[in-house]
Every structure is written in structure tokens, then in C-alpha cells.
Design a protein around this motif. Structure first.
Motif, PDB file in Angstrom:
ATOM      1  N   LEU A  96      15.247  56.013  71.896  1.00  0.00           N
ATOM      2  CA  LEU A  96      14.027  55.223  71.854  1.00  0.00           C
ATOM      3  C   LEU A  96      14.145  54.076  72.854  1.00  0.00           C
ATOM      4  CD1 LEU A  96      13.207  54.794  68.037  1.00  0.00           C
ATOM      5  CD2 LEU A  96      12.128  56.342  69.664  1.00  0.00           C
ATOM      6  N   ALA A  97      13.042  53.672  73.396  1.00  0.00           N
ATOM      7  CA  ALA A  97      13.056  52.495  74.268  1.00  0.00           C
ATOM      8  C   ALA A  97      13.379  51.257  73.443  1.00  0.00           C
ATOM      9  CB  ALA A  97      11.694  52.331  74.944  1.00  0.00           C
ATOM     10  N   ALA A  98      14.119  50.351  74.049  1.00  0.00           N
ATOM     11  CA  ALA A  98      14.518  49.126  73.344  1.00  0.00           C
ATOM     12  C   ALA A  98      13.317  48.290  72.916  1.00  0.00           C
ATOM     13  CB  ALA A  98      15.451  48.303  74.223  1.00  0.00           C
ATOM     14  N   THR A  99      12.184  48.508  73.547  1.00  0.00           N
ATOM     15  CA  THR A  99      10.972  47.754  73.207  1.00  0.00           C
ATOM     16  C   THR A  99      10.202  48.375  72.038  1.00  0.00           C
ATOM     17  OG1 THR A  99       9.790  49.009  74.915  1.00  0.00           O
ATOM     18  CG2 THR A  99      10.679  46.858  75.537  1.00  0.00           C
ATOM     19  N   THR A 100      10.653  49.541  71.553  1.00  0.00           N
ATOM     20  CA  THR A 100       9.984  50.203  70.439  1.00  0.00           C
ATOM     21  C   THR A 100      10.119  49.357  69.171  1.00  0.00           C
ATOM     22  OG1 THR A 100      10.538  52.361  71.391  1.00  0.00           O
ATOM     23  CG2 THR A 100       9.852  52.320  69.082  1.00  0.00           C
ATOM     24  N   PRO A 101       9.042  49.140  68.433  1.00  0.00           N
ATOM     25  CA  PRO A 101       9.153  48.378  67.176  1.00  0.00           C
ATOM     26  C   PRO A 101      10.179  49.021  66.239  1.00  0.00           C
ATOM     27  CG  PRO A 101       6.855  48.653  67.779  1.00  0.00           C
ATOM     28  CD  PRO A 101       7.633  49.493  68.739  1.00  0.00           C
ATOM     29  N   GLY A 102      11.085  48.210  65.709  1.00  0.00           N
ATOM     30  CA  GLY A 102      12.101  48.714  64.801  1.00  0.00           C
ATOM     31  C   GLY A 102      13.317  49.301  65.480  1.00  0.00           C
ATOM     32  N   PHE A 103      13.391  49.194  66.809  1.00  0.00           N
ATOM     33  CA  PHE A 103      14.534  49.770  67.529  1.00  0.00           C
ATOM     34  C   PHE A 103      15.845  49.196  67.000  1.00  0.00           C
ATOM     35  CE2 PHE A 103      17.674  49.377  70.974  1.00  0.00           C
ATOM     36  CZ  PHE A 103      17.875  50.720  71.255  1.00  0.00           C
ATOM     37  N   ASP A 104      16.795  50.095  66.745  1.00  0.00           N
ATOM     38  CA  ASP A 104      18.124  49.705  66.274  1.00  0.00           C
ATOM     39  C   ASP A 104      19.130  50.098  67.349  1.00  0.00           C
ATOM     40  OD1 ASP A 104      20.763  49.876  65.031  1.00  0.00           O
ATOM     41  OD2 ASP A 104      19.737  49.652  63.111  1.00  0.00           O
ATOM     42  N   PRO A 105      19.847  49.139  67.926  1.00  0.00           N
ATOM     43  CA  PRO A 105      20.739  49.437  69.054  1.00  0.00           C
ATOM     44  C   PRO A 105      21.958  50.272  68.681  1.00  0.00           C
ATOM     45  CG  PRO A 105      21.006  47.155  68.370  1.00  0.00           C
ATOM     46  CD  PRO A 105      19.838  47.699  67.598  1.00  0.00           C
ATOM     47  N   VAL A 106      22.202  50.488  67.398  1.00  0.00           N
ATOM     48  CA  VAL A 106      23.313  51.332  66.956  1.00  0.00           C
ATOM     49  C   VAL A 106      22.820  52.668  66.416  1.00  0.00           C
ATOM     50  CG1 VAL A 106      25.223  51.549  65.308  1.00  0.00           C
ATOM     51  CG2 VAL A 106      24.814  49.376  66.461  1.00  0.00           C
ATOM     52  N   ARG A 107      21.774  52.620  65.622  1.00  0.00           N
ATOM     53  CA  ARG A 107      21.326  53.840  64.944  1.00  0.00           C
ATOM     54  C   ARG A 107      20.423  54.716  65.805  1.00  0.00           C
ATOM     55  NH1 ARG A 107      25.080  54.649  61.757  1.00  0.00           N
ATOM     56  NH2 ARG A 107      23.851  56.512  61.352  1.00  0.00           N
ATOM     57  N   HIS A 108      19.780  54.171  66.825  1.00  0.00           N
ATOM     58  CA  HIS A 108      18.909  54.983  67.678  1.00  0.00           C
ATOM     59  C   HIS A 108      19.650  55.433  68.940  1.00  0.00           C
ATOM     60  CE1 HIS A 108      15.271  53.085  65.510  1.00  0.00           C
ATOM     61  NE2 HIS A 108      15.433  54.338  65.102  1.00  0.00           N
ATOM     62  N   LEU A 109      20.821  55.994  68.725  1.00  0.00           N
ATOM     63  CA  LEU A 109      21.654  56.482  69.820  1.00  0.00           C
ATOM     64  C   LEU A 109      22.045  57.934  69.577  1.00  0.00           C
ATOM     65  CD1 LEU A 109      24.182  53.503  70.243  1.00  0.00           C
ATOM     66  CD2 LEU A 109      22.094  53.909  71.550  1.00  0.00           C
ATOM     67  N   LEU A 110      22.388  58.623  70.654  1.00  0.00           N
ATOM     68  CA  LEU A 110      22.910  59.986  70.551  1.00  0.00           C
ATOM     69  C   LEU A 110      23.964  60.220  71.628  1.00  0.00           C
ATOM     70  CD1 LEU A 110      21.487  61.682  73.090  1.00  0.00           C
ATOM     71  CD2 LEU A 110      19.528  61.681  71.547  1.00  0.00           C
ATOM     72  N   ASP A 111      24.792  61.221  71.409  1.00  0.00           N
ATOM     73  CA  ASP A 111      25.788  61.663  72.380  1.00  0.00           C
ATOM     74  C   ASP A 111      25.468  63.092  72.789  1.00  0.00           C
ATOM     75  OD1 ASP A 111      27.070  59.260  71.868  1.00  0.00           O
ATOM     76  OD2 ASP A 111      28.641  60.151  70.614  1.00  0.00           O
ATOM     77  N   VAL A 112      25.657  63.403  74.061  1.00  0.00           N
ATOM     78  CA  VAL A 112      25.451  64.762  74.571  1.00  0.00           C
ATOM     79  C   VAL A 112      26.782  65.337  75.028  1.00  0.00           C
ATOM     80  CG1 VAL A 112      24.292  66.197  76.288  1.00  0.00           C
ATOM     81  CG2 VAL A 112      23.094  64.226  75.304  1.00  0.00           C
ATOM     82  N   TYR A 113      27.086  66.541  74.578  1.00  0.00           N
ATOM     83  CA  TYR A 113      28.288  67.270  74.973  1.00  0.00           C
ATOM     84  C   TYR A 113      27.852  68.499  75.767  1.00  0.00           C
ATOM     85  CZ  TYR A 113      30.694  64.467  71.432  1.00  0.00           C
ATOM     86  OH  TYR A 113      31.212  63.431  70.688  1.00  0.00           O
ATOM     87  N   SER A 114      28.212  68.511  77.039  1.00  0.00           N
ATOM     88  CA  SER A 114      27.801  69.597  77.927  1.00  0.00           C
ATOM     89  C   SER A 114      29.013  70.400  78.366  1.00  0.00           C
ATOM     90  CB  SER A 114      27.111  69.035  79.172  1.00  0.00           C
ATOM     91  OG  SER A 114      26.039  68.197  78.830  1.00  0.00           O
ATOM     92  N   PRO A 115      28.873  71.726  78.483  1.00  0.00           N
ATOM     93  CA  PRO A 115      29.956  72.507  79.088  1.00  0.00           C
ATOM     94  C   PRO A 115      30.234  71.998  80.500  1.00  0.00           C
ATOM     95  CG  PRO A 115      28.334  73.937  78.043  1.00  0.00           C
ATOM     96  CD  PRO A 115      27.746  72.562  78.055  1.00  0.00           C
ATOM     97  N   ASN A 116      31.493  71.901  80.881  1.00  0.00           N
ATOM     98  CA  ASN A 116      31.836  71.414  82.218  1.00  0.00           C
ATOM     99  C   ASN A 116      31.316  72.325  83.313  1.00  0.00           C
ATOM    100  OD1 ASN A 116      33.026  68.970  81.736  1.00  0.00           O
ATOM    101  ND2 ASN A 116      35.110  69.749  81.643  1.00  0.00           N
TER     102      ASN A 116
END
Length: 293
Positions: free
Chosen positions: A41-61
Motif C-alpha cells: 500500500l502507498a504510505a499515504t493510504t489511510p490506516g497504512f501500517d509500516p510493518v503490517r502492510h509489507l510483503l516479501d517476494v521469493y523468485s527463482p534465480n
């Protein structure tokens, strides 16, 4: 009937156990690349949480050739705990087997209730549909996966198109769901019974309105035309999970949907996710057949 807590200390023990297998962790790290802490989510989104609105991507090399199928994994934790960082081993294992994996965070109780959690998960899937091609994934082959509370949220994403229309998506992008010992499939009947005083703890996550319980129970979202589902249940898991999964499977099949329920002998609730550290288990085998088939 009980849905027992699956709290962060338990997950920490799982993580510690996995990290003890250093040689295996090193081996799989050479076959994938992790991009950490991407805001969905964009940091300007109402209710944005800098810890909970994150994800990690794992890609094959090695990303030569066609775009890879994508699996979005949603962690469990009793709707009030858990963190994507614990599940690096799922991301690594999936990437090693030619799948782009996305492990997400979402907001938790008591700060929010399940409707907001499901909204977060839908926004994460929306981000995936818009950006995963940059990581070698196919935006037309997005699958959701979850364990425990995360399994219930994954089931909601697969069955509730309104979660996506509410955020401006013309159609549900989920092509299938892999549900590992899912909790919360039928919170309506569970919370109506409340045979044990401890069950009242779930009112923090689900509220006190019975219609609200029904609205976030995937069992009542079943209809014809849903994407294929894989359900995995531990033989020795909690009775509410067994009952909810059986009812869900029966209703899916009665509506003409493609669904498969597998009971894994001897497994309790926590080992149902711990086993995903190892490549050669039935969940990965059936998952790969689904997403690559």
C-alpha cells in the motif's frame, strides 16, 4: 469445539528449528532471490501500517523462459499474531521448485478485526497482480495459500469476489487455493455455540454481530464456478478445523467445484506448517500439480 491459539512463541520455535538446519537453508538460498519488505500500500493510504502492510517476494534465480506461477502465502497466528519473516522457508522452497512466492503481513487483532484483515490480504493480491511480472511471475496465475487463520483468509479470497470489486478490480484474480489446516471456515456456527468460555476470545477478532461472523465465513460464500481448492487437514488437529474443512469440501463438491481434501495421518496443527520446511511432502506435490498443470 475449540480453535486453540497458535501464538508467536510457537512460531518462533518453528523458526529456530528451521534455522538449525543450516546446510539445507544455505543450499536453497542459492536457487532463489528474496526481495524484502515491499509495501503493498502507498504510505499515504489511510490506516497504512509500516510493518503490517509489507510483503516479501521469493523468485527463482534462473528466470529464463515463461513467467512462473505465483503463490501468495498468508500466515496463521490466531488472528492476533504471526509474521511473514518466520516463513522464509516456504518462500525458498516454492522458489526452488519454479514458483514465485509472495509471503505477506496483514494487520492483526486487537487493532483490527477480520474484515480489515481480509481487505489487507486482497490489497496484497492486487499488488501482486500489478507488479509480479517484474519478479518473473505470471499475473494470470495467482494462487493463494495459508495455514490456520491464514488458511481461512485464503479461502475468503478465493470465494468472496466482493473483496476485489471493493478495491476496484473488475474480477477476482485468484486461480486456486491451497488451504493447510484452515481455521475460521465456519465462524458463524462456532461462535453461536461458544461451549467453552475461552471461545469468547475470538469476539475480539470477529466482533459480536452474528451476521458479521457469517460474512467472513468462507463456508457461506460457496457457489458454482469457484477456482479449484486443495484442502489439507491433520488427522490429529483441532476438531473445529476438521469439521469446518469437511463441511467446506462437501459444499464445494455439491456446487460442482473442483476440490480435494487430504487428511495427513498423525499430524497435529503446528506440524502441518512445520512440514513445509521439507521439499518432499504431499502439500508441495499437490500444489505444484495444481499451479503448473
Amino acid at each position: 469445539m475449540h480453535i486453540y491459539p497458535f501464538r508467536l512463541p510457537v512460531f518462533a520455535l518453528i523458526c529456530l528449528l528451521c534455522y538449525n538446519s543450516i546446510s539445507s537453508a544455505v543450499a536453497i538460498s542459492f536457487t532463489s532471490h528474496r526481495t524484502k519488505n515491499i509495501p503493498y500500500l502507498a504510505a499515504t493510504t489511510p490506516g497504512f501500517d509500516p510493518v503490517r502492510h509489507l510483503l516479501d517476494v521469493y523468485s527463482p534465480n534462473h528466470q529464463k523462459g515463461t513467467a512462473k506461477p505465483v503463490v501468495v502465502f498468508i500466515h496463521g497466528g490466531n488472528w492476533n499474531s504471526g509474521n511473514k519473516n518466520i516463513y522464509w522457508f516456504i518462500g525458498r522452497r516454492l522458489a526452488k521448485q519454479g514458483v514465485v512466492a509472495v509471503i505477506i503481513n496483514y494487520r492483526l487483532a486487537p487493532n483490527v478485526q477480520v474484515p480489515a484483515m481480509s481487505h489487507d490480504c486482497a490489497r496484497a493480491v492486487q499488488w501482486v497482480s500489478q507488479h509480479i511480472a517484474d519478479y518473473g511471475g505470471d499475473p494470470n496465475k495467482i494462487y493463494v495459500m495459508g495455514h490456520s487463520a491464514g488458511g481461512g483468509l485464503a479461502a475468503l479470497l478465493a470465494t468472496d469476489d466482493a473483496l476485489f470489486s471493493a478495491i476496484g478490480m473488475p474480477k477476482n484474480p485468484v486461480k486456486g487455493a491451497i488451504l493447510d489446516d484452515p481455521a475460521g471456515i465456519d465462524m458463524y456456527d462456532f461462535l453461536k455455540e461458544t461451549k467453552n468460555p475461552a471461545d469468547k476470545q475470538y469476539l475480539v477478532s470477529f466482533g459480536t454481530n452474528p451476521e458479521g461472523w457469517r460474512a467472513v465465513s468462507p463456508l457461506f460464500k460457496v457457489r458454482a464456478g469457484l477456482p479449484p481448492m486443495l484442502l489439507f487437514v491433520g488427522e490429529k488437529t483441532y476438531p473445529s478445523i476438521i469439521q469446518g474443512s469437511n463441511a467446506f469440501q462437501e459444499k464445494l463438491l455439491a456446487a460442482g467445484n473442483k476440490s480435494q481434501l487430504t487428511v495427513i495421518p498423525g499430524k497435529e496443527h503446528v506440524p502441518m506448517v512445520k512440514q513445509l520446511f521439507w521439499k518432499r511432502n504431499i502439500i508441495y506435490r499437490e500444489l505444484l500439480a495444481l499451479v503448473k498443470g
